[in-house]
Enzyme design. Sequence first.
Site, PDB file in Angstrom:
ATOM      1  N   GLU A 142      23.394  10.780 -18.893  1.00 55.31           N
ATOM      2  CA  GLU A 142      23.928   9.425 -18.823  1.00 55.31           C
ATOM      3  C   GLU A 142      25.085   9.274 -17.855  1.00 55.31           C
ATOM      4  O   GLU A 142      25.561   8.165 -17.614  1.00 55.31           O
ATOM      5  CB  GLU A 142      24.365   8.949 -20.211  1.00 55.31           C
ATOM      6  N   MET A 184      27.560  17.620 -16.231  1.00 56.68           N
ATOM      7  CA  MET A 184      26.603  16.626 -16.696  1.00 56.68           C
ATOM      8  C   MET A 184      27.061  16.061 -18.044  1.00 56.68           C
ATOM      9  O   MET A 184      27.558  16.797 -18.895  1.00 56.68           O
ATOM     10  CB  MET A 184      25.221  17.257 -16.896  1.00 56.68           C
ATOM     11  N   LYS A 185      26.856  14.751 -18.220  1.00 56.19           N
ATOM     12  CA  LYS A 185      27.154  14.117 -19.504  1.00 56.19           C
ATOM     13  C   LYS A 185      25.840  13.783 -20.196  1.00 56.19           C
ATOM     14  O   LYS A 185      25.121  12.878 -19.772  1.00 56.19           O
ATOM     15  CB  LYS A 185      27.993  12.857 -19.309  1.00 56.19           C
ATOM     16  N   LEU A 186      25.509  14.539 -21.235  1.00 54.45           N
ATOM     17  CA  LEU A 186      24.259  14.335 -21.954  1.00 54.45           C
ATOM     18  C   LEU A 186      24.418  13.247 -23.009  1.00 54.45           C
ATOM     19  O   LEU A 186      25.508  13.061 -23.567  1.00 54.45           O
ATOM     20  CB  LEU A 186      23.785  15.631 -22.618  1.00 54.45           C
TER      21      LEU A 186
END
Length: 283
Positions: A169, A22-24
Amino acid sequence: MPVALAQLVPTLPVGPGWWYEMKLDGHRTVLWRDADAVRLQTRSGRLVTTVWMDLALAGMQLPPGTVLDGEAVVYIGGRVDFGAAQSRAASTPARARLLAARHPAAFAAWDILAHPVLGDVRPRPYLERRALLLDVLADVRPPIQAVPATDDPETALLWYETLHDQGIEGLVAKHASSSYRPSRVWKKVRHAETVDAEVVGYTGPPARPRHVVVRLPDGRRAMSQSLTAPVAAQVAAHLASAGSGRRARTDAGEQYVTAAEGLTVEVLAGTTRHAVVSVTRVR
């Protein structure tokens, strides 16, 4: 410490060996646990410990000699709030303490660069580093946690499609065999259509820049629209440490003052076809 980067791609790579994280939506940060303290640096190498002191205190749980790469994030209302992280990053130390009391930060770790026993582990494969990361964090409490990862592309795409409203994102794809290198060794897909651009100059006083001049991916130098206050404060911090520049002009003839290398900003991709670009954040 130079950091690894990700190349923006339209679709996720699939096949044997690919893993997805996941890209936070936060601020890229490297966390160093030294012998008697913790320090934090930005992607460009600037020390920002004083504005993330809650993360520095939490980092004391880590064994000395640990260096982690990840994202400093702030949760508001159960979702990752980039504006809150931006405000914190642009704050004075005194204001950062007030913001931290209201909305404490979290550190989403996705890689380990130095291990307390093994030392520099950047040459080791991603999958081995991931195992070392999880081992080091096994007894560490929040707000320091490992970013979720999977080798199932369907699970990754489910995250991408359903968690955007929670501040996820995009996704970052890393190959199991890849070492950690200061180049674009990873792939990423994002909801926002943005590109990274190098800052080559600015207008206005260096303590309160009004615009930046960026070098776009096609090589053009273009002036941005007016900077928001948080972005201007971060640019000013870079300019203060880099010294004064010289006069120059953009490809469109606009005058600006040159800036030292080392600062990258994110600009809306749709605006780069024109002479003016919109800066969304400092990378």
